[in-house]
Scaffold this active site. Structure first.
Site, PDB file in Angstrom:
ATOM      1  N   GLY A 170       0.816  -1.214   0.000  1.00 49.59           N
ATOM      2  CA  GLY A 170       0.000   0.000   0.000  1.00 49.59           C
ATOM      3  C   GLY A 170       0.846   1.259   0.000  1.00 49.59           C
ATOM      4  N   ASP A 171       1.965   1.222   0.721  1.00 50.02           N
ATOM      5  CA  ASP A 171       2.875   2.376   0.734  1.00 50.02           C
ATOM      6  C   ASP A 171       3.549   2.544  -0.622  1.00 50.02           C
ATOM      7  OD1 ASP A 171       2.646   3.076   3.631  1.00 50.02           O
ATOM      8  OD2 ASP A 171       3.442   1.064   3.858  1.00 50.02           O
ATOM      9  N   ARG A 172       3.907   1.411  -1.255  1.00 47.19           N
ATOM     10  CA  ARG A 172       4.484   1.481  -2.594  1.00 47.19           C
ATOM     11  C   ARG A 172       3.476   2.083  -3.576  1.00 47.19           C
ATOM     12  NH1 ARG A 172       8.992   2.115  -5.285  1.00 47.19           N
ATOM     13  NH2 ARG A 172       7.730   3.990  -5.387  1.00 47.19           N
TER      14      ARG A 172
END
Length: 463
Positions: free
Chosen positions: A259-261
């Site tokens: 999700g951060d990527r």
């Protein structure tokens, strides 16, 4: 200069730790696995991971986050400050830390420690936000975004990655990126007239996601909401007919950090001026490759600072870092003159074998000796640049000899990969790898793909 716009990340930093070992027995005093020979890897988490990944892309990044002066806060500064600018917010409590224990690469248990929260904004943080050309809010429910909510209302972010314990995104945000479960929870909490599902929820799960995303766009008054769906890709809604962006390939790796990527890629692409739909497509591709390369657990070595050479310039340094953490070094070689689907499939499969992939590339002179005059079609600099652009490639090394033996002796990889088209042929590298306990392996190769065949088809088309 990198040609990429700078990015300001506002959010809650975590310190993530993985203890990775193997489990082949249960404890004598309780029915729990005994995880032995654990190796420890520490990395940024939460908003710090999103900022780290954006910096690893070669972008100038400023992270506004709460940090304390304890061991966790000091460790995060050590990991981040050489590569991005950290603007600290005062914190009550300790930096949150998340420890995963993994056996055979699969999580067994997670231990959470530290409940620190951002206490208040600072003039330095306000100034950094006011000067930002692009903003990503990475909300992990620890208060950083709330301390700067008034400033964010006056400068809506490009991307807001929300959290169930955090506040809503500010009106005017270009793209909000909840995961499937988060979007469902946010939509369920809406007033009945805002949530189109109500008691008569559509039977199709995809239809439910579309209705919930539409309701969130209208309730939050944002330009778009994209709901990430894991292996199914992402659904993008502007409040009407949605766009479904499928994943380019199916991976079953560790999804931690995906999700951060996704958010970091989408924010960076929006900062660079692409359309929202294109940014979501790029983010799906990046998140898929991230999972395929091992997720957050596969992050090894530091991100590069904006404007500096990529880590591929130091394959020996990368190999040393991987070895220091007990990782497996994989190497593959070739001319890679006209990169095609066969090359890409081979390299992606090779990267999944270990913890880093070093590609050994023939120099122009070496290719010419092997392939004859007129080759290579693409000069070395172009071939290396294309290889480095692949998410599955961690480093590129060049050799000028006819074969890569000298380079292999320097790198001493644990695994040497060749395409299945070598089946039945002699592998001179195999005996060399035996000297240090390495292994040469063949991987399946896509039939009919080769640079020579591509050139022949191009020549035939020209005629």
């Amino acid at each position: 200069m990198t040609g990429k716009e700078p990015l300001v990340v506002v959010g809650d930093a975590l310190l993530d730790r993985d203890l990775t070992g193997h489990a082949d027995r249960l404890a004598p005093d309780a029915p729990v696995p005994v995880v032995a020979d654990c190796a420890e890897r520490v990395r940024p988490g939460g908003a710090a991971l999103a900022a780290y990944l954006a910096a690893r892309d070669g972008r100038d990044v400023t992270l506004i986050t709460a940090l304390d002066d304890g061991p966790g806060g000091r460790e995060l500064r050590r990991l981040l400050e050489p590569f991005l600018t950290v603007v600290p917010l005062p914190m009550s409590g300790e930096v949150p830390q998340k420890t995963r224990v993994l056996a055979q690469g699969r999580p067994v248990v997670r231990l959470d420690h530290g409940a620190g929260r951002a206490r208040e904004a600072t003039d330095e943080a306000r100034a950094a936000l006011a000067a930002a050309s692009a903003v990503l809010v990475s909300d992990y429910g620890r208060g950083a975004a709330d301390t700067l909510r008034a400033e964010l209302r006056g400068r809506p972010p490009e991307v807001w990655d929300p959290h169930p314990r955090g506040g809503p995104p500010v009106a005017g945000t270009r793209l909000v990126t909840p995961a499937r479960a988060e979007a469902h929870g946010f939509a369920a909490a809406l007033p009945a007239d805002r949530n189109q599902n109500g008691a008569d929820a559509p039977r199709s799960d995809l239809r439910t996601v579309a209705h919930e995303a539409c309701a969130l766009v209208r309730h939050w008054r944002v330009a778009a909401v994209t709901v990430t769906l894991g292996a199914r890709g992402a659904l993008l809604s502007y409040g009407e007919h949605p766009l479904l962006v499928p994943v380019p390939a199916a991976h079953h790796g560790d999804p931690c950090g995906a999700g951060d990527r996704f958010a970091a890629t989408a924010a960076g692409q929006l900062a660079d001026g692409v359309l929202v739909g294109e940014a979501v497509e790029g983010a799906v591709t990046a998140a898929t490759a991230f999972v395929g390369a091992g997720g957050a657990a596969g992050l090894l070595g530091p991100p590069r600072a904006a404007g500096t050479a990529p880590p591929a310039d130091d394959p020996a340094g990368l190999v040393a870092e991987v070895r220091a953490t007990g990782g497996t070094v994989v190497a593959a070689g070739g001319c890679f003159d006209l990169l095609h689907a066969g090359h890409v499939g081979l390299l992606q499969a090779a990267r999944r074998i270990g913890d880093c992939l070093v590609v050994c590339v023939n120099s122009d002179a070496s290719v010419r000796r092997r392939k004859g005059e007129g080759r290579p079609v693409n000069p070395l600099a172009d071939r290396v640049r294309v290889l480095r652009a692949l998410a599955c490639v961690d480093a590129v090394a060049v050799f000028d000899e006819d074969t890569p033996e000298r380079l292999l002796v320097e790198l001493r990889p644990d695994v040497w990969v060749k395409g299945g088209d070598y089946a039945g042929a002699e592998l001179p590298e195999a005996a060399l790898l035996d000297e240090w306990g390495g292994q040469a392996v063949l991987l399946p190769y896509l039939d009919g793909r080769s640079s020579t065949a591509l050139m022949a088809r191009a020549a035939e088309g020209a005629r």
